[in-house]
Design a protein around this motif. Structure first.
Motif, short mmCIF file in Angstrom:
data_model
loop_
_atom_site.label_atom_id
_atom_site.label_comp_id
_atom_site.label_asym_id
_atom_site.label_seq_id
_atom_site.Cartn_x
_atom_site.Cartn_y
_atom_site.Cartn_z
N ILE A 15 0.84 -1.20 0.00
CA ILE A 15 0.00 0.00 0.00
C ILE A 15 0.87 1.25 0.00
O ILE A 15 0.67 2.16 -0.81
CB ILE A 15 -0.96 -0.02 1.21
CG1 ILE A 15 -1.98 -1.15 1.03
CG2 ILE A 15 -1.66 1.33 1.38
CD1 ILE A 15 -2.78 -1.48 2.28
N THR A 16 1.86 1.31 0.89
CA THR A 16 2.71 2.50 0.97
C THR A 16 3.53 2.68 -0.29
O THR A 16 3.64 3.80 -0.81
CB THR A 16 3.63 2.43 2.21
OG1 THR A 16 2.81 2.29 3.37
CG2 THR A 16 4.47 3.68 2.34
N ASP A 17 4.11 1.60 -0.80
CA ASP A 17 4.91 1.71 -2.03
C ASP A 17 4.04 2.23 -3.19
O ASP A 17 4.47 3.08 -3.97
CB ASP A 17 5.52 0.37 -2.42
CG ASP A 17 6.67 -0.04 -1.51
OD1 ASP A 17 7.15 0.80 -0.71
OD2 ASP A 17 7.08 -1.22 -1.59
N GLY A 18 2.83 1.73 -3.30
CA GLY A 18 1.93 2.18 -4.36
C GLY A 18 1.56 3.63 -4.21
O GLY A 18 1.52 4.38 -5.20
N LEU A 19 1.29 4.05 -2.99
CA LEU A 19 0.95 5.45 -2.74
C LEU A 19 2.10 6.36 -3.14
O LEU A 19 1.91 7.33 -3.88
CB LEU A 19 0.61 5.64 -1.25
CG LEU A 19 0.40 7.08 -0.80
CD1 LEU A 19 -0.86 7.66 -1.42
CD2 LEU A 19 0.34 7.14 0.71
N ILE A 42 7.82 13.93 -3.85
CA ILE A 42 8.07 12.85 -2.89
C ILE A 42 7.27 13.23 -1.66
O ILE A 42 7.37 14.37 -1.18
CB ILE A 42 9.57 12.73 -2.58
CG1 ILE A 42 10.33 12.39 -3.85
CG2 ILE A 42 9.81 11.70 -1.49
CD1 ILE A 42 11.83 12.59 -3.75
N VAL A 43 6.46 12.31 -1.15
CA VAL A 43 5.62 12.63 0.00
C VAL A 43 5.84 11.67 1.15
O VAL A 43 6.39 10.58 0.97
CB VAL A 43 4.11 12.62 -0.37
CG1 VAL A 43 3.79 13.68 -1.39
CG2 VAL A 43 3.66 11.25 -0.86
N GLU A 44 5.40 12.12 2.31
CA GLU A 44 5.36 11.27 3.50
C GLU A 44 3.90 11.12 3.90
O GLU A 44 3.23 12.12 4.12
CB GLU A 44 6.15 11.90 4.64
CG GLU A 44 7.63 11.99 4.38
CD GLU A 44 8.37 12.71 5.50
OE1 GLU A 44 7.75 13.09 6.52
OE2 GLU A 44 9.58 12.90 5.34
N PRO A 45 3.39 9.90 3.98
CA PRO A 45 2.02 9.71 4.46
C PRO A 45 1.94 10.10 5.93
O PRO A 45 2.81 9.75 6.72
CB PRO A 45 1.77 8.21 4.28
CG PRO A 45 2.89 7.69 3.44
CD PRO A 45 4.02 8.64 3.59
N PHE A 79 -4.95 8.83 1.88
CA PHE A 79 -4.01 9.25 2.92
C PHE A 79 -3.76 10.75 2.85
O PHE A 79 -3.59 11.30 1.76
CB PHE A 79 -2.66 8.54 2.73
CG PHE A 79 -2.72 7.06 2.93
CD1 PHE A 79 -2.36 6.51 4.14
CD2 PHE A 79 -3.13 6.22 1.91
CE1 PHE A 79 -2.42 5.13 4.34
CE2 PHE A 79 -3.19 4.85 2.09
CZ PHE A 79 -2.83 4.31 3.31
N ARG A 80 -3.73 11.38 4.02
CA ARG A 80 -3.23 12.75 4.10
C ARG A 80 -1.71 12.64 4.03
O ARG A 80 -1.11 11.79 4.71
CB ARG A 80 -3.66 13.40 5.41
CG ARG A 80 -3.18 14.84 5.55
CD ARG A 80 -3.59 15.39 6.91
NE ARG A 80 -3.07 16.71 7.10
CZ ARG A 80 -3.80 17.79 7.31
NH1 ARG A 80 -5.12 17.68 7.38
NH2 ARG A 80 -3.24 18.96 7.47
N CYS A 81 -1.09 13.47 3.21
CA CYS A 81 0.36 13.43 3.01
C CYS A 81 0.95 14.83 3.13
O CYS A 81 0.24 15.83 2.98
CB CYS A 81 0.69 12.90 1.61
SG CYS A 81 0.15 11.22 1.27
#
Length: 151
Positions: free
Chosen positions: A47-51, A62-65, A84-86
């Motif tokens: 999930i995180t990699d896809g986001l 480049i974001v941080e969830p 997700f808020r990022c």
């Protein structure tokens, strides 16, 4: 008896919120709609990699969830979206094959520029003190209120 022929897909979206509380909207090249960046996860992708991949592909950022803010189901297409808020952590906004324009939007702008089914996702993520993820449904265009929302 369970119908195993009915499949679902899972998508991810990142609502990037800036220090002024505005959310980044992406104008899609394929339909001119304004939305948050994201798309369907690949089968073997976390999930995180896809986001992170989807947001970077569509925006250059480049974001941080920060938090999972909602789980949404498109009842017409069988797509479950994790939103997700990022926060931006690097990169630079760049138009590309998927995104033709960007806009940092206030909640009022989101409400007027984004189709209702997608605006609710962005607005849920924009709430500064989010109590936890929402669980909502839509028909592809309009939000379908939960029983506790209907009046």
């Amino acid at each position: 008896m369970t119908d195993h022929s009915a499949g679902h897909s899972v998508s991810v979206a990142g609502v990037i919120v800036d220090d002024d509380g505005k959310a980044l909207l992406v104008q899609r090249r394929d339909n001119d709609h304004w939305e948050s960046p994201g798309s369907v996860l690949e089968v073997k992708e976390s999930i995180t990699d896809g986001l992170l991949r989807e947001v970077q592909e569509e925006t250059g950022l480049i974001v941080e969830p920060v938090a999972l803010t909602g789980v949404y189901k498109n009842m017409a297409r069988g797509i479950v979206a994790l939103v997700f808020r990022c926060q931006a952590a690097g990169g630079e906004l760049q138009t590309n094959d998927e995104a033709k324009a960007f806009l940092w939007a206030s909640p009022e702008k989101v409400s007027t520029m984004v189709d209702e089914a997608f605006a609710v996702r962005v607005l849920d993520a924009m709430r500064a003190h989010h109590p936890g993820p929402e669980a909502r449904h839509h028909d592809g265009v309009q939000h379908i209120p939960r029983l506790d929302e209907a009046s």
